[in-house]
Design an enzyme around this catalytic site. Sequence first.
Site, short mmCIF file in Angstrom:
data_model
loop_
_atom_site.label_atom_id
_atom_site.label_comp_id
_atom_site.label_asym_id
_atom_site.label_seq_id
_atom_site.Cartn_x
_atom_site.Cartn_y
_atom_site.Cartn_z
N ARG A 1 -14.62 12.51 7.08
CA ARG A 1 -13.36 13.18 7.42
C ARG A 1 -12.98 14.20 6.36
NH1 ARG A 1 -9.76 8.48 7.16
NH2 ARG A 1 -8.06 9.98 7.32
N LYS B 1 -8.89 -1.92 5.83
CA LYS B 1 -9.13 -2.51 4.51
C LYS B 1 -8.08 -3.57 4.18
CE LYS B 1 -9.32 1.46 2.23
NZ LYS B 1 -9.62 2.77 2.79
N HIS C 1 0.85 -1.19 0.00
CA HIS C 1 0.00 0.00 0.00
C HIS C 1 0.88 1.23 0.00
CE1 HIS C 1 -3.41 2.63 0.72
NE2 HIS C 1 -2.61 3.31 1.52
N ASP D 1 -15.41 2.22 7.19
CA ASP D 1 -14.35 3.10 6.72
C ASP D 1 -14.85 3.98 5.58
OD1 ASP D 1 -11.60 4.08 6.37
OD2 ASP D 1 -11.83 3.11 4.42
N SER E 1 -7.93 3.58 8.82
CA SER E 1 -8.62 3.54 7.53
C SER E 1 -7.87 2.62 6.56
CB SER E 1 -8.70 4.96 6.95
OG SER E 1 -9.17 4.93 5.62
#
Length: 429
Positions: free
Chosen positions: A172, A191, A86, A165, A187
């Site tokens: 947000r 996931k 990620h 999320d 967040s």
Amino acid sequence: MSEPHDAVEVITAKRDRGELTDSQIDWVIDAYTRGVVADEQMSALAMAILLNGMNRREIARWTRAMIASGERMDFTSLSRPTADKHSTGGVGDKITLPLAPLVAACGVAVPQLSGRGLGHTGGTLDKLESMPGWRADLANDEMLRQLEDVGAVICAAGAGLAPADKKLYALRDVTGTVEAIPLIASSIMSKKIAEGTGALVLDVKVGSGAFMKDAGSARELAETMVALGTDAGVTTVALLTNMGTPLGRTAGNALEVAESVEVLAGGGPRDVVELTLALAREMLQAADADRVDPADRLADGSAMDVWRAMIRAQGGDPDATLPTARETHVVTARESGVVTELDAMAVGLAAWRLGAGRARKEDPVQAGAGIEMHAKPGDTVTPGQPLLTLHTDEAERFERALSALDGHVVVSAEGGYEAVPLVIDRVAE
């Protein structure tokens, strides 16, 4: 089910710098997902978290509650280990495209659930959707079959993963609470943990084109996410990488796909190859499968073979001509000297204004829009030499794109450029 609480009690506990209990966290995430806790109440709680923080236990429980709001994927039926990457997002960051097939070519399956771009950072799915026929949406059984057959998949996360999320992320965005590190970390990690990968490598960007502008906050985010992964039983490591200058020589959608294919063909810009290999080695090590040098798999063409199979499996044609923009504008050097600055945020903003990105989730993007960078910091240029080529379908976009770049592409007769390492640090537990 957790014992009942009420929203005001949870908000005031965090407002007064208290620790939230496990049961308060479980209740508030579940109640917010079901619509029992209102948006304005969750906004107040998010702001209290931004201002007063959370400890490791609270963040871990918050993440677990977000995972519990939806389904969890399971890759244990696969014949090989899994690893995912990620990135916190940057400009010209096309690393996922060559990385997923490369790691798969080394024997590790890569379930890469990706997103779309928003603002100045590009989205992996937008890039791949510039390839004719390619589709981002796969059912879970299609994804599993492709992981077994091809070894890599890049697709959209299903709506069933961490629905809490999705709801909180949108909130947000409009309440000034995006920067809260506990909320960013939970967040991303809710996931990734729900996705079911066995190992995870995080690329946390630092610099003007990154979400985290300074190394201190980037390191805090990296350490928080590594702790969350570790606590959830996922082997997790993070690299802090430089995003002061864009990655590679392109920012855009089809432009970045073309550059990624160059990397898979054994060429491509040095920084893209360096980061792709660094992350590949981390993923293989985390999956306990580092018996192969990924550089060999780039050289022998096997990573390219996986790329072609992966694109075909999702309806795309790896040999199709990529879309190109109708209009181009070349920015040239006015003087001789060394390029000392090519600001990532400015390039990202300009590419966005050319049509490569979106301001709202529902906006379309132009497949061919973006920027080619002919000179990078450290390169010597002469008057009239091309620095950048801007691409868009609508010539009226050039003016605003050029204004974003003004003062952020610097050529100095005195030189004075000092190279910055691409990989700044490694964070692991």
